[in-house]
Design a protein around this motif. Structure first.
Motif, PDB file in Angstrom:
ATOM      1  N   ILE A  85      45.563  42.426  29.626  1.00  0.00           N
ATOM      2  CA  ILE A  85      46.115  42.912  30.898  1.00  0.00           C
ATOM      3  C   ILE A  85      45.110  43.798  31.624  1.00  0.00           C
ATOM      4  O   ILE A  85      45.014  43.776  32.853  1.00  0.00           O
ATOM      5  N   THR A  86      44.314  44.550  30.857  1.00  0.00           N
ATOM      6  CA  THR A  86      43.373  45.491  31.495  1.00  0.00           C
ATOM      7  C   THR A  86      42.171  44.798  32.111  1.00  0.00           C
ATOM      8  O   THR A  86      41.428  45.426  32.874  1.00  0.00           O
ATOM      9  N   VAL A  87      41.929  43.520  31.768  1.00  0.00           N
ATOM     10  CA  VAL A  87      40.771  42.817  32.335  1.00  0.00           C
ATOM     11  C   VAL A  87      41.194  41.705  33.281  1.00  0.00           C
ATOM     12  O   VAL A  87      40.361  40.894  33.691  1.00  0.00           O
ATOM     13  N   LEU A  88      42.467  41.627  33.615  1.00  0.00           N
ATOM     14  CA  LEU A  88      42.935  40.663  34.607  1.00  0.00           C
ATOM     15  C   LEU A  88      42.571  41.159  36.000  1.00  0.00           C
ATOM     16  O   LEU A  88      42.396  42.367  36.214  1.00  0.00           O
ATOM     17  N   PRO A  89      42.425  40.297  37.004  1.00  0.00           N
ATOM     18  CA  PRO A  89      42.791  38.865  36.995  1.00  0.00           C
ATOM     19  C   PRO A  89      41.685  37.930  36.518  1.00  0.00           C
ATOM     20  O   PRO A  89      41.907  36.746  36.393  1.00  0.00           O
ATOM     21  N   ARG A  90      40.477  38.476  36.228  1.00  0.00           N
ATOM     22  CA  ARG A  90      39.370  37.614  35.799  1.00  0.00           C
ATOM     23  C   ARG A  90      38.870  38.092  34.443  1.00  0.00           C
ATOM     24  O   ARG A  90      37.954  38.924  34.377  1.00  0.00           O
ATOM     25  N   PRO A  91      39.467  37.601  33.357  1.00  0.00           N
ATOM     26  CA  PRO A  91      39.032  38.069  32.036  1.00  0.00           C
ATOM     27  C   PRO A  91      37.625  37.629  31.668  1.00  0.00           C
ATOM     28  O   PRO A  91      37.007  38.215  30.776  1.00  0.00           O
ATOM     29  N   GLY A  92      37.127  36.607  32.302  1.00  0.00           N
ATOM     30  CA  GLY A  92      35.778  36.144  32.000  1.00  0.00           C
ATOM     31  C   GLY A  92      35.774  34.961  31.051  1.00  0.00           C
ATOM     32  O   GLY A  92      36.605  34.855  30.145  1.00  0.00           O
ATOM     33  N   ARG A  93      34.827  34.049  31.297  1.00  0.00           N
ATOM     34  CA  ARG A  93      34.756  32.823  30.497  1.00  0.00           C
ATOM     35  C   ARG A  93      34.495  33.121  29.026  1.00  0.00           C
ATOM     36  O   ARG A  93      35.088  32.505  28.143  1.00  0.00           O
TER      37      ARG A  93
END
Length: 599
Positions: free
Chosen positions: A229-237
């Motif tokens: 949740i803390t790295v949304l909206p782009r968690p990374g590939r």
């Protein structure tokens, strides 16, 4: 006493896009002081671990309650049986697969699994220490580990020693929480460094946790979910691929189990929630006696209020002169409340306190941004979410008793973190982090003393030695193991022997052959419907047991049933009564039945 040094502390945690922003540095002690403290901490924990090992050597476990399945199921797998298809099993396959492998390497013996239990206890202890050490000083982290050893790893709060890591009621439980602790430790490392390899390693361990028990799986999923949740909206590939590693580990393992068991794995896992388990589940959650549970929760809240207020008062800096007697009384309260007054009820309010901690971390992040909690708010959030996610199974019965022995350990780390790091903030005069750390250590010492005191009474009582080709244990001289196992050992190993409703560990110890019905016990959650009973009867008709061990102790408080043959297992009990008679009676509500002579 303290100094700020960027070379020692580094910079803050990872931002949403993976960069490393500059954030306020934390307060650390001098390297030489840290080295000495780390040495003392290591000495304290290792001494406690070795002391507990010596004190409990071969005294843990039960050959009657639950211990039989943990000892015998891996042996059956080693002999070619397939989990779920040939052996009834309601949990993930990891523990029996691992223990079967250990049997293959080191021999089919209780000592093999005892050593496995000791190793898992050591790994869980080290993991908790390192997890707490990332937030607090080494001595406070050491008391987290010591409390874990006293109330979890080597605990024996009741005469039946199955709620511990050395010889647990379920290795799935202890292996699961150990893997979960290390998964979260690596996840916390990733939250600070941003390295995808640590996240991948954490996810793989989480995938292994999914092969143990639902409770530990839920806890580790909540921890990873909180970080996601803390790295949304782009968690990374890279993060998505790392989490995919964990999903792949769990998926492949279950597909292997499904293929080997011809799909029986899915039905077996779902049967864990059958009607025969309802009383047991509600009872262990504390939901069945709601009023009593609420009273205990209120007592816990009062205990925590006293502890936290005392700690905050003691930690006030620049306070005026205070009465020494009041100061002494406050320190005594920090120890006495968990050790003497509230005791096992001390953690009943843990779900509420942990939930409040999660909310406070999120509000602090919203108010202060990325610099919240020294730039480490993600790490705090992951640990507190993990501890909270471990408790729904014991929602209103959270504590060191019963299932708490393996679900509560993450909460112990949160006690140290919360009292040391969270109480130092807030309005009012500044508070000493050092005093708060000592206060947290005092509380954890009280928890440890309570655990030690109760366990001491049980592990130091007189015991009798039982030694066979498969088992070497010290057992209760007044229980059936002391006399029944030597008696059963006289029979040839080919003798088919059943134990109802439980007691398969005694058959294992005597080296006899269990029935080929696939059952691990005949308790309500396993013998829960007519179809299961008839499947057992079909197997017994095909190859009748030559001996039946009947353990008749009242288990109504545990399972909610009057007993085997009274209000469950009626058809199987009738079949036994018609064909068998009592041959010999033993202490501890135990009789041995043999086939009736036919005229």
């Amino acid at each position: 006493m303290y100094r700020f040094d960027e070379r020692v502390f580094g910079r803050g945690s990872v931002s949403l896009d993976g960069a490393r922003p500059v954030v306020p540095l934390e307060v650390r002690t001098r390297p030489e002081a840290m080295s000495a403290a780390s040495f003392v901490a290591s000495l304290l924990v290792s001494t406690a671990f070795l002391g507990w090992t010596w004190l409990t050597w071969r005294r843990m476990g039960s050959l009657i309650v639950d211990g039989g399945k943990e000892l015998d199921v891996p042996r059956r797998l080693l002999d070619g049986a397939v989990l779920y298809r040939d052996v009834f099993w309601n949990w993930g396959p990891l523990a029996p697969w691992v223990n079967a492998g250990l049997y293959r390497l080191f021999g089919v013996h209780s000592d093999t699994l005892m050593w496995a239990g000791l190793v898992s206890a050591a790994l869980a202890c080290l993991g908790l220490y390192l997890l707490a050490r990332r937030f607090v000083g080494p001595l406070t982290a050491a008391w987290v580990a010591v409390a874990f050893l006293a109330v979890s790893a080597f605990a024996q709060r009741i005469p039946i020693a199955i709620f511990n890591f050395v010889a647990p009621f379920s290795f799935s439980a202890t292996y699961g929480i150990t893997l979960a602790i290390w998964s979260v430790l690596l996840l916390v490392h990733h939250a600070r460094s941003g390295k995808p390899t640590t996240l991948a390693a954490s996810a793989v361990l989480a995938g292994l946790v999914a092969l143990t028990k639902l409770e530990t799986t839920f806890a580790v999923v909540v921890a990873h979910g909180a970080f996601l949740i803390t790295v949304l909206p782009r968690p990374g590939r890279r993060r998505v691929l790392a989490w995919g590693c964990g999903v792949a580990v769990a998926g492949v393992a279950y597909l292997v189990a499904a293929r080997a068991s011809q799909g029986e794995v899915w039905r077996s896992l779902l049967e864990l929630l059958n009607g025969g388990s309802r009383f047991y589940i509600l009872n262990s959650m504390g939901v069945r006696e709601l009023g009593f549970s609420v009273l205990q929760l209120l007592a816990s809240l009062l205990g925590w209020a006293a502890v936290l207020l005392a700690a905050r008062w003691l930690a006030q800096e620049h306070a005026g002169p205070r009465d020494r007697r009041l100061v002494a009384l406050a320190w005594i309260a920090l120890f006495v409340v968990p050790a003497v007054i509230v005791r096992e009820k001390f953690f009943r309010a843990a779900p509420l306190l942990l939930a409040a901690g999660v909310v406070w971390i999120l509000l602090t992040r919203k108010r202060e941004g990325e610099a919240a909690l020294g730039g480490r708010w993600r790490e705090h959030l992951v640990v507190w979410a993990f501890a909270l996610g471990a408790l729904p199974r014991i929602l209103l019965r959270s504590g060191v008793d019963h299932y708490g022995f393996y679900l509560l350990p993450p909460t112990l780390a949160c006690v140290a973190i919360g009292m040391t790091c969270h109480l130092v903030t807030g309005s009012g005069s500044p508070r000493s982090r050092r005093i708060l750390a000592i206060a947290a250590s005092t509380v954890l010492a009280g928890v440890a003393v309570d655990g030690f005191k109760l366990s001491w009474m049980n592990v130091t009582r007189p015991m009798s030695e039982v030694k066979t080709a498969r088992v070497w244990r010290l057992v209760d001289p007044e229980g059936p193991e002391a006399t029944l196992i030597p008696y059963l050992s006289r029979f040839p190993s080919s003798t088919v022997c059943a134990a109802v409703p439980d007691g398969a560990g005694m058959i294992f110890a005597a080296g006899l052959t269990p029935p080929d019905d696939g059952m691990i016990a005949y308790i309500p959650m396993h013998l829960h419907d007519v179809a299961t009973e008839r499947a057992v009867l079909k197997a017994w008709e095909r190859k009748p047991p030559q001996l039946i061990v009947h353990w008749g102790k009242d288990q109504s408080e545990v399972f909610g049933y009057a007993g085997f043959g009274q209000d469950y297992g009626l058809e199987l009990a009738r079949w036994i009564f018609e064909r068998y008679e009592v041959s010999k009676e033993f202490r501890g509500w135990t009789t041995v039945l043999v086939p009736r002579e036919r005229n």
